[in-house]
Design an enzyme around this catalytic site. Structure first.
Site, PDB file in Angstrom:
ATOM      1  N   SER B   8       0.853  -1.189   0.000  1.00 36.17           N
ATOM      2  CA  SER B   8       0.000   0.000   0.000  1.00 36.17           C
ATOM      3  C   SER B   8       0.887   1.236   0.000  1.00 36.17           C
ATOM      4  O   SER B   8       2.037   1.183   0.419  1.00 36.17           O
ATOM      5  CB  SER B   8      -0.892   0.006   1.251  1.00 36.17           C
ATOM      6  OG  SER B   8      -1.528   1.273   1.365  1.00 36.17           O
ATOM      7  N   HIS B   9       0.324   2.345  -0.464  1.00 33.71           N
ATOM      8  CA  HIS B   9       1.055   3.616  -0.393  1.00 33.71           C
ATOM      9  C   HIS B   9       1.263   4.031   1.060  1.00 33.71           C
ATOM     10  O   HIS B   9       2.143   4.807   1.378  1.00 33.71           O
ATOM     11  CB  HIS B   9       0.274   4.719  -1.120  1.00 33.71           C
ATOM     12  CG  HIS B   9       0.429   4.672  -2.602  1.00 33.71           C
ATOM     13  ND1 HIS B   9      -0.052   3.645  -3.363  1.00 33.71           N
ATOM     14  CD2 HIS B   9       1.056   5.518  -3.457  1.00 33.71           C
ATOM     15  CE1 HIS B   9       0.254   3.864  -4.633  1.00 33.71           C
ATOM     16  NE2 HIS B   9       0.924   4.999  -4.717  1.00 33.71           N
ATOM     17  N   SER B  10       0.396   3.520   1.928  1.00 38.21           N
ATOM     18  CA  SER B  10       0.473   3.876   3.350  1.00 38.21           C
ATOM     19  C   SER B  10       1.001   2.687   4.145  1.00 38.21           C
ATOM     20  O   SER B  10       0.439   1.582   4.066  1.00 38.21           O
ATOM     21  CB  SER B  10      -0.922   4.265   3.839  1.00 38.21           C
ATOM     22  OG  SER B  10      -1.007   4.096   5.231  1.00 38.21           O
ATOM     23  N   ASP B  67      -2.637  -1.715  -3.426  1.00 42.18           N
ATOM     24  CA  ASP B  67      -3.780  -0.799  -3.372  1.00 42.18           C
ATOM     25  C   ASP B  67      -4.092  -0.227  -4.758  1.00 42.18           C
ATOM     26  O   ASP B  67      -5.080  -0.603  -5.347  1.00 42.18           O
ATOM     27  CB  ASP B  67      -3.686   0.262  -2.253  1.00 42.18           C
ATOM     28  CG  ASP B  67      -2.448   1.136  -2.243  1.00 42.18           C
ATOM     29  OD1 ASP B  67      -1.633   1.034  -3.172  1.00 42.18           O
ATOM     30  OD2 ASP B  67      -2.311   1.932  -1.296  1.00 42.18           O
TER      31      ASP B  67
END
Lengths: 209, 131
Positions: B8-10, B67
């Protein structure tokens, strides 16, 4: 001719240029994307700058590959895998080289473009980096065929890339976050095409006559 | 047993999904989060993904869940760094992240059929949560 040492200087100059253009690239991206292109590119090229001293005695292929690996692990956004793949692909065709002639530079640009197309599954006309790099490569090749020097051919390439960036203002984005904007992306130049143009310009400025 | 990498980017999203899923599978499936950048920004990192793949690899299939956007490109770049033998066992799964990872991980605890795990994870897209 671009020697290995000249290439290291060019990469340093690119890192410097990206740092200077950080806010500009971020502003462009904020208009049609997620507003992180300048910050991401700047982080990536800061890491490149830190990496360069460790590459001083390497061949050009290894240098380009190491830059690619650095970018994919530090940029963060789409530009990471795209430019990272471009540098890694370019490195693959320059294994053991200690200098680049006009034809080598053509191969470097060609491989970088192919890498970006492959990674981004994109073509010209989709408001991406490709809209700057592909016309640049075409102009470079044409200039070489006409017998122009590497420096002059690269100047033509930069002019074509600049026109490519202008062209991105007229088209709709179909890739990345800008895709959500549809027609509203018209009027804005693509941040990726812009950073590609800036890098090509630095290369051209640092080639000796 | 199949391993799972969550991209995920996070980093919080990736770690949270691993935390949630490991609670459901009682830690039976080897999972690794590969989210965010090393300096704590939102983003993805192909090298981090490659390392996560190698960490969960026990010789069976490795499923990668992503994501969106550049997470997919970073995962594809990570594949290029792998040896052919490992790369051939990696599957990129086109599924919603939370529901897909959960469904895939639970399926992995009861089946070693990789295609079935992938299908189950991807079918999470059509899940009706509110009956």
């Amino acid at each position: 001719m671009i020697t290995r040492d000249r290439l290291l200087k060019i990469l340093e100059a690119i890192a410097e240029e990206i740092k200077n253009q950080k806010q500009f690239l971020t502003d462009l991206d904020a208009a049609i994307g997620d507003g992180d292109h300048g910050i991401n590119m700047s982080r990536g090229f800061e890491a490149v700058l830190a990496k360069l001293p460790t590459l001083a005695d390497k061949d050009i292929g290894s240098i380009l590959k190491a830059i690619g690996t650095t970018l994919v692990s530090t940029v963060g956004g789409a530009a990471g895998p795209l430019y990272g793949t471009a540098f890694m692909k370019a490195g693959q065709v320059m294994v053991d080289k200690m200098e680049l002639d006009a034809n080598d530079l053509k191969k470097v640009l060609q491989s970088a473009l192919e890498g970006i197309k492959m990674r981004g599954k994109a073509q010209k006309g989709e408001k991406t980096m490709i809209d700057a790099i592909e016309p640049a490569l075409d102009a470079y090749n044409k200039a070489l065929e006409e017998g122009l020097s590497m420096k002059k051919a690269m100047n033509n390439a930069v002019e074509a890339a600049r026109e490519g960036v202008e062209y991105t203002k007229t088209i709709v984005a179909t890739k990345g976050r800008a895709n959500y904007l549809g027609e509203r992306s018209i009027g804005h130049q693509d941040p990726g095409a812009t950073s590609s143009y800036l890098m090509l310009r630095v290369v051209s400025e640092n080639i000796e006559e | 047993m199949a391993g799972i990498v969550v991209v995920s980017h996070s980093s919080k999203i990736a770690e949270g999904i691993v935390e949630l899923t490991e609670q459901m599978t009682q830690g039976k499936v080897k999972m690794k989060a590969a989210g965010g950048t090393n300096d704590g920004r939102i983003g993805t990192d192909a090298v981090k993904i490659q390392e996560a793949i190698l960490e969960v690899d026990d010789g069976s299939a490795i499923l990668i869940f992503m994501d969106l956007g550049s997470a997919i490109m970073s995962a594809e770049t990570a594949l290029d760094f792998l040896e052919e033998e490992v790369k051939n066992r990696v599957i990129l799964v086109d599924a919603p992240l939370v529901e897909g990872v959960l469904a895939g991980a639970i399926q992995a605890t009861i089946s070693s059929d990789t295609d079935e795990i992938k299908r189950t994870a991807e079918a999470a897209r059509g899940l009706n949560k509110i009956q």
